[in-house]
Design an enzyme around this catalytic site. Structure first.
Site, PDB file in Angstrom:
ATOM      1  N   ARG A   1     -13.922  -8.403   0.821  1.00 15.59           N
ATOM      2  CA  ARG A   1     -12.505  -8.128   0.545  1.00 15.59           C
ATOM      3  C   ARG A   1     -11.674  -9.375   0.840  1.00 15.59           C
ATOM      4  O   ARG A   1     -10.788  -9.754   0.083  1.00 15.59           O
ATOM      5  CB  ARG A   1     -12.001  -6.962   1.427  1.00 15.59           C
ATOM      6  CG  ARG A   1     -12.468  -5.588   1.011  1.00 15.59           C
ATOM      7  CD  ARG A   1     -11.824  -5.111  -0.269  1.00 15.59           C
ATOM      8  NE  ARG A   1     -10.373  -5.125  -0.211  1.00 15.59           N
ATOM      9  CZ  ARG A   1      -9.617  -4.160   0.309  1.00 15.59           C
ATOM     10  NH1 ARG A   1     -10.168  -3.065   0.781  1.00 15.59           N
ATOM     11  NH2 ARG A   1      -8.286  -4.250   0.304  1.00 15.59           N
TER      12      ARG A   1
ATOM     13  N   CYS B   1     -16.416   1.913  -0.290  1.00 22.57           N
ATOM     14  CA  CYS B   1     -15.243   1.088   0.049  1.00 22.57           C
ATOM     15  C   CYS B   1     -14.921   1.148   1.543  1.00 22.57           C
ATOM     16  O   CYS B   1     -14.259   0.253   2.055  1.00 22.57           O
ATOM     17  CB  CYS B   1     -14.040   1.525  -0.773  1.00 22.57           C
ATOM     18  SG  CYS B   1     -13.588   3.241  -0.492  1.00 22.57           S
TER      19      CYS B   1
ATOM     20  N   ASP C   1     -17.195   7.292  -2.397  1.00 20.20           N
ATOM     21  CA  ASP C   1     -15.996   7.203  -1.550  1.00 20.20           C
ATOM     22  C   ASP C   1     -15.780   8.594  -0.949  1.00 20.20           C
ATOM     23  O   ASP C   1     -16.436   9.566  -1.356  1.00 20.20           O
ATOM     24  CB  ASP C   1     -14.791   6.764  -2.422  1.00 20.20           C
ATOM     25  CG  ASP C   1     -13.507   6.551  -1.619  1.00 20.20           C
ATOM     26  OD1 ASP C   1     -13.585   6.441  -0.366  1.00 20.20           O
ATOM     27  OD2 ASP C   1     -12.415   6.495  -2.234  1.00 20.20           O
TER      28      ASP C   1
ATOM     29  N   GLN D   1     -10.044  -3.813  -3.938  1.00 23.64           N
ATOM     30  CA  GLN D   1     -11.348  -3.257  -3.585  1.00 23.64           C
ATOM     31  C   GLN D   1     -12.342  -3.490  -4.726  1.00 23.64           C
ATOM     32  O   GLN D   1     -13.480  -3.907  -4.501  1.00 23.64           O
ATOM     33  CB  GLN D   1     -11.191  -1.741  -3.311  1.00 23.64           C
ATOM     34  CG  GLN D   1     -12.479  -1.064  -2.934  1.00 23.64           C
ATOM     35  CD  GLN D   1     -13.017  -1.562  -1.601  1.00 23.64           C
ATOM     36  OE1 GLN D   1     -12.302  -1.553  -0.608  1.00 23.64           O
ATOM     37  NE2 GLN D   1     -14.258  -2.014  -1.570  1.00 23.64           N
TER      38      GLN D   1
ATOM     39  N   HIS E   1      -7.021   0.799  -6.859  1.00 19.38           N
ATOM     40  CA  HIS E   1      -7.291  -0.027  -5.672  1.00 19.38           C
ATOM     41  C   HIS E   1      -7.955  -1.316  -6.181  1.00 19.38           C
ATOM     42  O   HIS E   1      -9.156  -1.541  -5.981  1.00 19.38           O
ATOM     43  CB  HIS E   1      -8.202   0.739  -4.702  1.00 19.38           C
ATOM     44  CG  HIS E   1      -8.230   0.187  -3.310  1.00 19.38           C
ATOM     45  ND1 HIS E   1      -7.524  -0.944  -2.938  1.00 19.38           N
ATOM     46  CD2 HIS E   1      -8.894   0.595  -2.193  1.00 19.38           C
ATOM     47  CE1 HIS E   1      -7.753  -1.182  -1.658  1.00 19.38           C
ATOM     48  NE2 HIS E   1      -8.575  -0.273  -1.186  1.00 19.38           N
TER      49      HIS E   1
ATOM     50  N   ARG F   1       0.888  -1.180   0.000  1.00 24.67           N
ATOM     51  CA  ARG F   1       0.000   0.000   0.000  1.00 24.67           C
ATOM     52  C   ARG F   1       0.912   1.212   0.000  1.00 24.67           C
ATOM     53  O   ARG F   1       1.667   1.433   0.954  1.00 24.67           O
ATOM     54  CB  ARG F   1      -0.920   0.005   1.226  1.00 24.67           C
ATOM     55  CG  ARG F   1      -1.656   1.336   1.379  1.00 24.67           C
ATOM     56  CD  ARG F   1      -2.808   1.298   2.342  1.00 24.67           C
ATOM     57  NE  ARG F   1      -3.948   0.616   1.755  1.00 24.67           N
ATOM     58  CZ  ARG F   1      -5.202   0.716   2.204  1.00 24.67           C
ATOM     59  NH1 ARG F   1      -5.463   1.467   3.260  1.00 24.67           N
ATOM     60  NH2 ARG F   1      -6.177   0.063   1.618  1.00 24.67           N
TER      61      ARG F   1
HETATM   62  N1   CP Z   1     -11.352   0.002   1.799  1.00 23.07           N
HETATM   63  C1   CP Z   1     -10.109  -0.106   2.305  1.00 23.07           C
HETATM   64  O1   CP Z   1      -9.138  -0.372   1.578  1.00 23.07           O
HETATM   65  O2   CP Z   1     -10.030   0.068   3.637  1.00 23.07           O
HETATM   66  P1   CP Z   1      -8.711   0.208   4.521  1.00 23.07           P
HETATM   67  O3   CP Z   1      -8.096   1.539   4.182  1.00 23.07           O
HETATM   68  O4   CP Z   1      -9.197   0.142   5.932  1.00 23.07           O
HETATM   69  O5   CP Z   1      -7.784  -0.912   4.189  1.00 23.07           O
HETATM   70  N1  NVA Z   2      -9.824   6.838  -1.790  1.00 26.70           N
HETATM   71  C1  NVA Z   2      -9.501   6.411  -0.459  1.00 26.70           C
HETATM   72  C2  NVA Z   2      -9.750   4.955  -0.291  1.00 26.70           C
HETATM   73  C3  NVA Z   2      -9.488   4.411   1.083  1.00 26.70           C
HETATM   74  C4  NVA Z   2      -9.707   2.927   1.164  1.00 26.70           C
HETATM   75  C5  NVA Z   2      -8.058   6.749  -0.156  1.00 26.70           C
HETATM   76  O1  NVA Z   2      -7.193   6.583  -1.032  1.00 26.70           O
HETATM   77  O2  NVA Z   2      -7.793   7.212   0.952  1.00 26.70           O
END
Ligand code: CP
Ligand code: NVA
Length: 318
Positions: free
Chosen positions: A303, A275, A235, A143, A140, A113
């Site tokens: 997920r 999400c 989102d 997701q 992502h 990540r």
């Molecule tokens: N939706 C998602 O990726 O959540 P987290 O940021 O908690 O991993």
């Molecule tokens: N768009 C958001 C998604 C979090 C799961 C971010 O990147 O923070």
């Protein structure tokens, strides 16, 4: 194809591949992963990944991604390592390429990540084990697989359904557009002016839509966009790393909240997805996210099921 053949073919087809986005996957690959995720949801405990280790590198916060990957590995007899970049030597300047090569000697896959897609590409280039995108600035993908799995679970099909994303044209919107177009869905993304999805991602999604009989439309009118929708998705307005833009974005996104009036434009049986994490009364009202049309907690659970299918396919069935 019987189940064993299906599992074996899942592993042979995708074994060793990276998952940075869905762009170098086909509709058949995604369908196979969805079928395997369904099998794994019904049969959660196995030894498919006995003795296997997943390294999970996090440059940003996470609840779902971290816990679902870790629990998923354990349920398949494997192990997952949580590595925060602040704690490992990357935080003190060790290069991504050295890290990739070192970790490849210990583990069977790496989930990353990160703040930048380029870093993810660099890690994938130098790792000899599969690299999975656990969210970056552009995509992502895990997701998005959970999103279409959740829709398929409720609606029994994907092809021809209308999915409307209301809000910021961000990483979640990008992956959702790509996978939905690839599955032959009608995708509409409604954003304020200046917050549209990236033009190159839109172009890729349009290409897939053409190939798979879907469609992609960019709109600036959430109410009109939502008309006749099977799924409404949103989102947060400010993603991780955009905290300083929060106030400016809050103003720009006025009128783009998913509330009952937006839901009323959609079909009576339309699903609401997010999400998560969510900011109630910003991008979505509590009435909608906590209401009967919301499937956000099923979506979050899914997920884990879809990521198990991804891990099994990329690491390989033994
Ligand atoms: N939706 C998602 O990726 O959540 P987290 O940021 O908690 O991993
Ligand atoms: N768009 C958001 C998604 C979090 C799961 C971010 O990147 O923070």
């Amino acid at each position: 194809m019987n189940l064993l053949e299906q599992m074996t073919s899942t592993s042979t087809d995708l074994q060793g591949k990276d998952l940075l986005s869905w762009l170098n996957y086909s509709q058949a690959d995604v369908s196979q992963l969805l079928a395997q995720a369904q099998y794994l949801k019904e049969n959660p405990h196995s030894s498919f990944l006995a003795g296997k280790t997943l390294a999970m590198i996090f440059e940003k916060s996470s609840t779902r991604t971290r816990v679902s990957f870790e629990a998923g590995m354990v349920q398949m007899g494997g192990h997952a390592l949580y590595l925060n970049t602040k704690d490992i030597q990357i935080g003190r300047g060790e290069s991504i390429s050295d890290t990739a090569q070192v970790l490849s000697g210990y583990v069977d896959a790496i989930m990353f990540r990160t703040t930048s897609h380029e870093k993810l590409q660099e890690l994938a280039e130098h790792a000899s084990v599969p690299v999975i995108n656990g969210l970056c600035d552009v995509y992502h993908p895990c997701q998005a697989l959970a999103d279409v799995f959740t829709i398929l679970e409720q609606k029994g099909r994907l092809h021809g359904l209308k999915i409307v994303y209301v809000g910021d044209g961000n990483n979640v919107a990008h992956s959702l557009m790509i996978i939905s177009a690839m599955m032959g869905m009608e995708v509409v993304v409604a954003t304020p002016e200046g917050y549209e999805p990236a033009p190159d991602v839109v172009a890729q999604a349009e290409k897939l839509a053409l190939q798979y009989e879907g469609s992609v439309t960019i709109s600036h009118d959430p109410h009109k966009a939502a008309e006749g929708a099977d799924v409404i998705y949103t989102d947060v307005w400010a993603s991780m790393g955009q905290e300083e833009e929060q106030e400016e974005r809050r103003k720009a996104f006025q009128g783009f909240q998913v509330n009952q009036s937006v839901m009323n434009q959609a079909k009576d049986d339309a699903m609401f997805l997010h999400c998560l994490p969510a900011h109630r009364e910003e991008e979505v009202t509590a009435e909608v996210i906590d209401g009967p049309q919301s499937y956000v907690f099923q979506q979050a659970e899914n997920r884990m099921h879809v990521q198990k299918a991804i891990l099994q396919a990329l690491i390989g069935y033994r």
